[in-house]
Design an enzyme around this catalytic site. Structure first.
Site, short mmCIF file in Angstrom:
data_model
loop_
_atom_site.label_atom_id
_atom_site.label_comp_id
_atom_site.label_asym_id
_atom_site.label_seq_id
_atom_site.Cartn_x
_atom_site.Cartn_y
_atom_site.Cartn_z
N SER A 191 0.84 -1.20 0.00
CA SER A 191 0.00 0.00 0.00
C SER A 191 0.87 1.25 0.00
CB SER A 191 -0.86 -0.03 1.27
OG SER A 191 -1.42 1.23 1.48
N TYR B 156 -2.13 -1.42 10.88
CA TYR B 156 -2.41 -1.99 9.54
C TYR B 156 -1.29 -1.61 8.56
CZ TYR B 156 -4.06 -2.16 4.76
OH TYR B 156 -4.12 -2.38 3.40
N LYS C 163 2.04 -3.82 6.39
CA LYS C 163 2.49 -3.75 4.99
C LYS C 163 4.00 -3.54 4.93
CE LYS C 163 -1.52 -4.47 3.31
NZ LYS C 163 -1.79 -5.84 2.89
#
Ligand code: NAD
Ligand code: UDP
Length: 340
Positions: free
Chosen positions: A124, A149, A153
């Site tokens: 992302s 979150y 990544k």
């Protein structure tokens, strides 16, 4: 045969369609924690083909072992399976680290023991935080992301990099998505947020159809031309196609590890997205301004030149067509719900 983890989810399902359309055989593993098995019907209606489906968790070694035994033709993986709610990850970080990081580790271990060595990973643009230079390219520094979150990544990119470097033959690509929106033009698959949507487009379409009273625009005092945040909204089908070309790059080129931005190269403000939606769908949207949302970066959009140069991929579908596809999907989905 390609193993698609999280293949009944939003990006996974569109990528499965792109793979099937290109003649690849596909097996999906998904635990349906954030999707429905009925997505397979949509995929079948679009492509005329039904991918193999295993309901299971990528963290479960036995499930994965059995899957690789049952489908010995698997020769590459596209790994979508993860939790993705930023706010929830702040409240329940361990749930996110466990699912997203342990999921990848389990997958890589199983790949190694079954001699499968190619993986495309969903990363992302959150790994850039608020970039100093825009548009942001892949050489920009990766910062500590705002949320657990986002951090999963960053950590997973590092795990892939180290696993490739260990010299056991693994080949991996991390794709850094900007903001995927829209649906398949058939309106047979699309984004299916469970509960109240966090993301802009599903919130817009649910407001327009009357499920939500009004859209809150988070912040109108940013240092941007109209005061609202800027993002790079990329059509989901363009994004799905990028996975096929990334996979082919792994198959055909002597690459070990690489990272690509997947965006359009154009930033749009929240107000510009609303206006594109109103114009394309001929709807007046109920919205008001609200305070900024915690953790939002002010502006980010991609420099997608590397994907163009190396993968010969670029986003083609306009914002207007994309928001219209999201609206058509919302209508189709609600009609389906009513009829069932
Ligand atoms: P999604 O929630 O629609 O799809 C993820 C799928 O994975 C779901 O079907 C879910 O049931 C499944 N899943 C989750 N944990 C699992 C597990 N342990 N085992 C098996 N299945 C599991 O999300 P999406 O929008 O399609 O996102 C796909 C990937 O792309 C995710 O890794 C996400 O973090 C990443 N990503 C998404 C966006 C976005 O805006 N949608 C942006 C950047 C990156
Ligand atoms: N946004 C908004 N109202 C909403 C949801 C999102 O104003 O109900 C804004 C958000 O502040 C951001 C942009 O829309 O500027 C995109 O948000 P989204 O959550 O879709 O993606 P993000 O870039 O945060 O991953």
């Amino acid at each position: 045969m390609i193993l698609v983890t999280g293949g009944t989810g939003y990006i996974g399902s569109h990528t499965v369609v792109a793979l099937l359309d290109k003649g690849y055989e596909v097996v999906i593993i998904d635990n349906l924690s954030n999707s429905e098995e009925s997505v397979l019907n949509g995929i079948k209606k679009i492509t005329g083909k039904t991918p193999a489906f295993v309901k299971g968790d990528v963290k479960n070694q036995q499930t994965l072992d059995k899957l690789f035994q049952d489908y010995p033709k698997i020769n590459a993986i596209i790994h979508f399976a993860a939790f993705k709610a930023v706010g929830e990850s702040v409240e329940q970080p361990l749930k996110y680290y466990d699912n997203n990081v342990n999921g990848l580790i389990q997958l890589l271990k199983t790949m190694e023991s079954h001699s499968v060595n190619k993986i495309v990973f969903s990363s992302s643009c959150t790994v850039y935080g608020q970039p100093g230079i825009l548009p942001v390219d892949e050489t920009a520094p990766v910062v500590k992301p705002e949320s657990p979150y986002g951090n999963t990544k960053k950590i997973n990119e590092e795990i892939l990099f180290d696993a490739v470097k260990s010299g056991k033959g693994l080949k991996a690509i991390s794709l850094r998505y900007f903001n995927p929106i829209g649906a398949h033009p058939s309106a047979l698959i699309g984004e299916l947020p469970i509960g109240v949507p966090n993301n802009l487009l599903p919130y817009i379409t649910q407001t327009a159809i009357g499920i939500r009273k009004e859209l809150k625009v988070f912040g109108n005092n940013y240092n941007t031309p109209d005061g609202t945040c800027i993002r790079d909204y990329i059509n989901i089908n363009d994004l799905a196609n990028a996975h096929v070309v990334a996979l082919e790059y792994l198959f055909n080129q002597n690459v070990e590890y690489d990272v690509f931005n997947l965006g359009t190269g154009k930033g749009s403000s929240v107000l510009e997205v609303i206006s594109a939606f109103e114009k394309s769908c001929n709807i007046s949207l109920n919205y008001s301004f609200a305070p900024p949302r915690n953790g939002d970066v002010e502006k980010v959009w991609a420099n997608p030149a590397k994907a163009k140069k190396i993968l010969n991929w670029k986003a083609k579908i306009s914002l207007e067509d994309t928001v219209l596809s999201a609206w058509e999907w919302e209508n189709h989905y609600r009609k389906q719900l009513k009829n069932n």
